[in-house]
Design a protein around this motif. Structure first.
Motif, mmCIF file in Angstrom:
data_model
loop_
_atom_site.group_PDB
_atom_site.id
_atom_site.type_symbol
_atom_site.label_atom_id
_atom_site.label_comp_id
_atom_site.label_asym_id
_atom_site.label_seq_id
_atom_site.Cartn_x
_atom_site.Cartn_y
_atom_site.Cartn_z
ATOM 1 N N TRP A 111 0.832 -1.206 0.000
ATOM 2 C CA TRP A 111 0.000 0.000 0.000
ATOM 3 C C TRP A 111 0.869 1.260 0.000
ATOM 4 N N LEU A 112 1.922 1.243 0.819
ATOM 5 C CA LEU A 112 2.787 2.411 0.958
ATOM 6 C C LEU A 112 3.453 2.780 -0.372
ATOM 7 N N ARG A 113 4.016 1.792 -1.063
ATOM 8 C CA ARG A 113 4.763 2.043 -2.285
ATOM 9 C C ARG A 113 3.845 2.319 -3.484
ATOM 10 N N ASN A 114 2.779 1.558 -3.595
ATOM 11 C CA ASN A 114 1.942 1.637 -4.800
ATOM 12 C C ASN A 114 0.834 2.679 -4.731
ATOM 13 N N GLU A 115 0.382 3.007 -3.528
ATOM 14 C CA GLU A 115 -0.745 3.940 -3.408
ATOM 15 C C GLU A 115 -0.369 5.239 -2.697
ATOM 16 N N HIS A 116 0.233 5.112 -1.524
ATOM 17 C CA HIS A 116 0.457 6.318 -0.721
ATOM 18 C C HIS A 116 1.613 7.170 -1.233
ATOM 19 N N ALA A 117 2.758 6.564 -1.509
ATOM 20 C CA ALA A 117 3.939 7.334 -1.944
ATOM 21 C C ALA A 117 3.651 8.179 -3.185
ATOM 22 N N PRO A 118 3.025 7.611 -4.234
ATOM 23 C CA PRO A 118 2.721 8.440 -5.410
ATOM 24 C C PRO A 118 1.785 9.605 -5.073
ATOM 25 N N THR A 119 0.876 9.387 -4.128
ATOM 26 C CA THR A 119 -0.087 10.435 -3.754
ATOM 27 C C THR A 119 0.609 11.633 -3.128
ATOM 28 N N ILE A 120 1.652 11.378 -2.306
ATOM 29 C CA ILE A 120 2.329 12.487 -1.625
ATOM 30 C C ILE A 120 3.585 12.951 -2.376
ATOM 31 N N GLY A 121 3.802 12.384 -3.565
ATOM 32 C CA GLY A 121 4.921 12.828 -4.400
ATOM 33 C C GLY A 121 6.281 12.374 -3.925
ATOM 34 N N VAL A 122 6.347 11.187 -3.317
ATOM 35 C CA VAL A 122 7.621 10.645 -2.833
ATOM 36 C C VAL A 122 7.984 9.418 -3.663
ATOM 37 N N ASP A 123 9.244 9.354 -4.106
ATOM 38 C CA ASP A 123 9.724 8.205 -4.877
ATOM 39 C C ASP A 123 10.078 7.075 -3.908
ATOM 40 N N PRO A 124 9.300 5.983 -3.887
ATOM 41 C CA PRO A 124 9.540 4.906 -2.919
ATOM 42 C C PRO A 124 10.876 4.194 -3.125
ATOM 43 N N ASN A 125 11.458 4.345 -4.323
ATOM 44 C CA ASN A 125 12.742 3.695 -4.595
ATOM 45 C C ASN A 125 13.926 4.489 -4.042
ATOM 46 N N LYS A 126 13.707 5.749 -3.728
ATOM 47 C CA LYS A 126 14.788 6.597 -3.230
ATOM 48 C C LYS A 126 14.562 7.057 -1.783
ATOM 49 N N ALA A 127 13.327 7.059 -1.353
ATOM 50 C CA ALA A 127 13.011 7.599 -0.021
ATOM 51 C C ALA A 127 13.468 6.660 1.093
ATOM 52 N N PRO A 128 14.017 7.198 2.169
ATOM 53 C CA PRO A 128 14.339 6.367 3.336
ATOM 54 C C PRO A 128 13.043 5.963 4.047
ATOM 55 N N VAL A 129 13.034 4.762 4.583
ATOM 56 C CA VAL A 129 11.868 4.294 5.342
ATOM 57 C C VAL A 129 12.226 4.318 6.822
ATOM 58 N N ILE A 130 11.471 5.055 7.598
ATOM 59 C CA ILE A 130 11.758 5.253 9.017
ATOM 60 C C ILE A 130 10.727 4.505 9.867
ATOM 61 N N GLY A 131 11.196 3.621 10.713
ATOM 62 C CA GLY A 131 10.306 2.880 11.587
ATOM 63 C C GLY A 131 9.985 3.661 12.845
ATOM 64 N N VAL A 132 8.723 3.643 13.247
ATOM 65 C CA VAL A 132 8.272 4.319 14.471
ATOM 66 C C VAL A 132 7.407 3.348 15.261
ATOM 67 N N VAL A 133 7.672 3.213 16.555
ATOM 68 C CA VAL A 133 6.878 2.335 17.412
ATOM 69 C C VAL A 133 5.886 3.182 18.197
ATOM 70 N N LEU A 134 4.605 2.826 18.110
ATOM 71 C CA LEU A 134 3.518 3.592 18.731
ATOM 72 C C LEU A 134 2.860 2.784 19.849
ATOM 73 N N GLN A 135 2.139 3.481 20.700
ATOM 74 C CA GLN A 135 1.350 2.817 21.736
ATOM 75 C C GLN A 135 -0.051 2.529 21.226
ATOM 76 N N LYS A 136 -0.513 1.317 21.450
ATOM 77 C CA LYS A 136 -1.839 0.930 20.983
ATOM 78 C C LYS A 136 -2.934 1.784 21.609
ATOM 79 N N SER A 137 -2.761 2.131 22.885
ATOM 80 C CA SER A 137 -3.814 2.875 23.577
ATOM 81 C C SER A 137 -4.106 4.211 22.889
ATOM 82 N N HIS A 138 -3.073 4.857 22.336
ATOM 83 C CA HIS A 138 -3.300 6.126 21.634
ATOM 84 C C HIS A 138 -4.072 5.904 20.334
ATOM 85 N N ILE A 139 -3.796 4.782 19.664
ATOM 86 C CA ILE A 139 -4.521 4.471 18.435
ATOM 87 C C ILE A 139 -5.970 4.105 18.763
ATOM 88 N N ASN A 140 -6.140 3.318 19.811
ATOM 89 C CA ASN A 140 -7.464 2.867 20.223
ATOM 90 C C ASN A 140 -8.395 4.026 20.528
#
Length: 235
Positions: free
Chosen positions: A173-202
């Protein structure tokens, strides 16, 4: 003068004693008492119609025995309760009609409470009020949203259509749908991992996560935002 009392996570003995002292004299006159995971003395205050935990820790209780025996191993409390709600018919069919309805109301109330967002808390109160507070159906026409639970671990993005349970699905989804929408080249962009708390999402208390992800993407990066219940009280 309260119609409903709701409590949760009362595990300090001094606080539990004060809650019992304050609520117990009025328990029978209240329309409903909902106490979610807490010390046994506080849990015994529960009263949802004919559903009660008055014998908790003292004698056998069909509902409590079922909950203990059927809690799936390796899952969070929240996910375990959702699975219990789905399997409740196995035990509810042995209870009289009113008791079965009231037991299910308690489990559904727990799900609303665990979800935590304002719409879910509103749904919890509407559900209890329409069933146990008003003698006439004053809430006819109100739509009570059913409780939902997201997976205990997953990949969440604020504009994604759903929570992803596998890295492969999210990256696609990130490479094929989202990246083109925001104008980012998925082949060149760095991918940054972020760990979130479930309670904030919930609870949808996620504005700080949204701001962080948007800032990273605005600077040409892509984000792999993984959440887990292991970081908070949901597991």
């Amino acid at each position: 003068d309260a119609n409903i009392f709701i409590g949760s996570l009362i595990f300090v003995q001094e606080l539990a004693d004060k809650v019992v002292e304050a609520v117990e004299p009025y328990r029978e006159t209240m329309d409903a008492v909902c106490v979610f995971p807490s010390m046994p003395a506080v849990m015994r205050l529960n009263k949802i119609g004919s559903f009660t935990m008055a014998s908790m820790g003292q004698s056998k209780n069909v509902m409590l025995d079922f909950m203990k025996k059927n809690k799936p191993s390796g899952t969070s409390f929240q996910d375990g309760m959702l699975k219990l709600v789905r399997t409740l018919p196995k035990v509810l069919k042995f209870l009289p009609g009113d008791k079965a309805k009231d037991a299910r109301s308690f489990m559904m109330s727990l799900q609303y409470w665990l979800r935590g967002s304002p719409p879910k808390i509103e749904a919890l109160l509407l559900n209890l009020a329409s069933t146990y507070v008003f003698e006439s159906d004053l809430l006819t026409g109100e739509v009570v949203e059913p409780p939902t639970v997201i997976p205990d671990q997953g990949i969440w993005h604020p504009v994604a259509p759903r929570v992803f349970e596998t890295n492969e699905e999210y990256i696609q989804w990130l490479r094929n749908e989202h990246a083109p929408t925001i104008g980012v080249d998925p082949n060149k962009a760095p991918v940054i991992g972020v760990v979130l708390q479930k309670s904030h999402i919930n609870t949808k208390d996620d504005a700080h996560y949204v701001a962080l992800i948007m800032e990273i993407e605005a600077n040409g990066g892509l984000v792999l935002p993984i959440y887990t219940g292991s970081l908070d009280f949901s597991k």
